[in-house]
Design an enzyme around this catalytic site. Structure first.
Site, mmCIF file in Angstrom:
data_model
loop_
_atom_site.group_PDB
_atom_site.id
_atom_site.type_symbol
_atom_site.label_atom_id
_atom_site.label_comp_id
_atom_site.label_asym_id
_atom_site.label_seq_id
_atom_site.Cartn_x
_atom_site.Cartn_y
_atom_site.Cartn_z
ATOM 1 N N SER A 61 -12.015 -4.007 9.695
ATOM 2 C CA SER A 61 -10.814 -3.280 9.265
ATOM 3 C C SER A 61 -10.012 -2.672 10.412
ATOM 4 C CB SER A 61 -11.192 -2.167 8.290
ATOM 5 O OG SER A 61 -11.618 -2.726 7.080
ATOM 6 N N LYS A 64 -6.610 -4.040 10.787
ATOM 7 C CA LYS A 64 -5.513 -3.623 9.900
ATOM 8 C C LYS A 64 -4.439 -2.799 10.630
ATOM 9 C CE LYS A 64 -8.767 -3.737 6.018
ATOM 10 N NZ LYS A 64 -9.585 -2.947 5.082
ATOM 11 N N TYR A 188 -6.465 -12.826 5.286
ATOM 12 C CA TYR A 188 -7.118 -11.514 5.375
ATOM 13 C C TYR A 188 -8.556 -11.636 5.919
ATOM 14 C CZ TYR A 188 -9.510 -7.290 3.856
ATOM 15 O OH TYR A 188 -10.286 -6.153 3.844
ATOM 16 N N TYR A 240 -10.894 5.882 5.217
ATOM 17 C CA TYR A 240 -11.056 5.847 3.749
ATOM 18 C C TYR A 240 -11.425 7.228 3.214
ATOM 19 C CZ TYR A 240 -11.303 1.217 5.592
ATOM 20 O OH TYR A 240 -11.035 0.100 6.309
ATOM 21 N N VAL A 258 -16.199 -2.136 9.194
ATOM 22 C CA VAL A 258 -17.609 -2.243 8.802
ATOM 23 C C VAL A 258 -18.468 -2.992 9.819
ATOM 24 C CG1 VAL A 258 -17.575 -1.923 6.297
ATOM 25 C CG2 VAL A 258 -17.145 -4.190 7.252
HETATM 26 O O1 DON Z 1 -12.745 -6.698 3.255
HETATM 27 C C1 DON Z 1 -13.790 -6.209 3.668
HETATM 28 O O2 DON Z 1 -14.607 -5.685 2.939
HETATM 29 C C2 DON Z 1 -14.017 -6.264 5.167
HETATM 30 N N1 DON Z 1 -13.422 -7.446 5.715
HETATM 31 C C3 DON Z 1 -13.406 -5.082 5.865
HETATM 32 C C4 DON Z 1 -13.866 -3.753 5.326
HETATM 33 C C5 DON Z 1 -13.965 -2.717 6.367
HETATM 34 O O3 DON Z 1 -14.049 -2.978 7.530
HETATM 35 C C6 DON Z 1 -14.102 -1.308 5.867
HETATM 36 N N2 DON Z 1 -14.305 -0.410 6.976
HETATM 37 N N3 DON Z 1 -15.005 0.459 7.246
#
Ligand code: DON
Length: 306
Positions: A61, A64, A188, A240, A258
């Site tokens: 993320s 983003k 994405y 978040y 993540v």
């Molecule tokens: O879409 C997802 O779940 C992952 N590609 C990205 C989520 C993420 O990195 C949340 N961050 N802490």
């Protein structure tokens, strides 16, 4: 600076509870949680690193921030018709607010918001073309042409992406999508799977610490006003439902992923990338947050003052 971050890296390696790696993307579950890296990049061009700063990790993320920057560059205020600018107070993959808010995600950093941003960037192009543009942009910011997408992670995400697929189709049901849902999801998943190390990531974030100007090239990436606003969103939404806690403990705009990476910006002072794959229960890097908390306390860099 070098001795501060050497000390932090040593302390992190000695910390027993390193959090838990993400398992919902099987390829990320394979990463050894016993790793830590930090890089501090200054607008002067000086770079300080400690730990395994050359090891590549999945930026997830954190990507983003770059897709939002691209979307704003291409479409300006139209972006705000597709996503809001409010913290969600919900987990990154939550669907609960989408129905009430008619398919317009709260902010560009929750999954639904970032999927909507991917849709805006595509403008009818194929995922391959859009991804080439995203990668080119990040390579330019980092001044490093070796940055690529980890296809294994992308495939792993795609296979287990039921939640993101649901978010995307749900949003599309409100008639907002401009591109085929599967193509938007492909874009994405792949931009989340970009692999970088902390040196590359800290350099890529420098424009946000330097009034929108990338000091490597002297190029204005965004206006000072836009840099300020991207930082505001990182501070309020970048972690978040852990954004308030991150602001409380660290006091810097930050965006987590993540994969265990965090990009934090000390406006006017530094761009900082940390990586440690073990996460807290919310999904933000446990040691990454702790390291930034210590660094901010030692440097007095919190945006709220020393
Ligand atoms: O879409 C997802 O779940 C992952 N590609 C990205 C989520 C993420 O990195 C949340 N961050 N802490």
């Amino acid at each position: 600076m070098q001795s501060i971050i050497d000390e932090i890296a040593e302390q992190m390696l000695l910390t027993e509870d390193k959090g838990k790696v993400a398992t919902y993307i099987p390829q990320l579950a394979r990463v050894d949680s016993n790793q830590f890296a930090i890089t501090v990049a200054l607008p002067s061009g000086e770079i300080f690193s400690a730990g395994c700063a050359n090891t590549l990790f999945s930026i997830q993320s954190v990507s983003k921030v770059f897709t939002l920057t691209l979307a704003l560059g291409k479409l300006g205020d139209y972006v705000w018709t597709r996503v809001g600018r409010e913290p969600s107070g919900d987990p990154f993959n939550s669907i609960v607010q989408l129905e009430h808010e008619h398919g317009r995600p709260r902010n560009p950093f929750i999954n639904a918001g970032a999927i909507a941003i991917a849709d805006t960037i595509m403008q009818g192009h194929e995922p391959k073309e859009t991804l080439a543009e995203i990668i080119q942009f990040i390579r330019f910011l980092s001044d490093d042409d070796s940055i690529t997408i980890d296809e294994k992670v992308a495939r792993s995400e795609q296979k287990t992406g039921a939640r993101n697929t649901s978010l995307a189709y749900f949003m599309a049901s409100f008639g907002h999508f401009e591109n085929p849902v599967e193509k938007v999801l492909g874009t994405y998943f792949h931009h989340c799977s970009i692999a970088m190390n902390t040196v590359q990531l800290a350099k890529a974030g420098l424009f946000l610490a330097n009034n929108g100007i990338n000091p490597n090239s002297g190029t204005a990436i965004v206006s000072p006003k836009r840099a300020k606003r991207i930082n505001a969103l990182m501070l309020t939404c970048g972690h978040y439902d852990g954004s308030g806690e991150f602001a409380f403990r660290v006091g810097l705009p930050g965006k987590s992923g993540v994969g265990g990476g965090i990009l934090a910006i000390a406006p006017g002072k530094a761009s900082i990338a940390v990586w440690s794959p073990g996460l807290d229960p919310i999904g933000n890097s446990k040691l990454g947050t702790l390291a930034l908390e210590i660094l901010a306390a030692k440097t007095g860099w919190s945006v709220f003052g020393e």
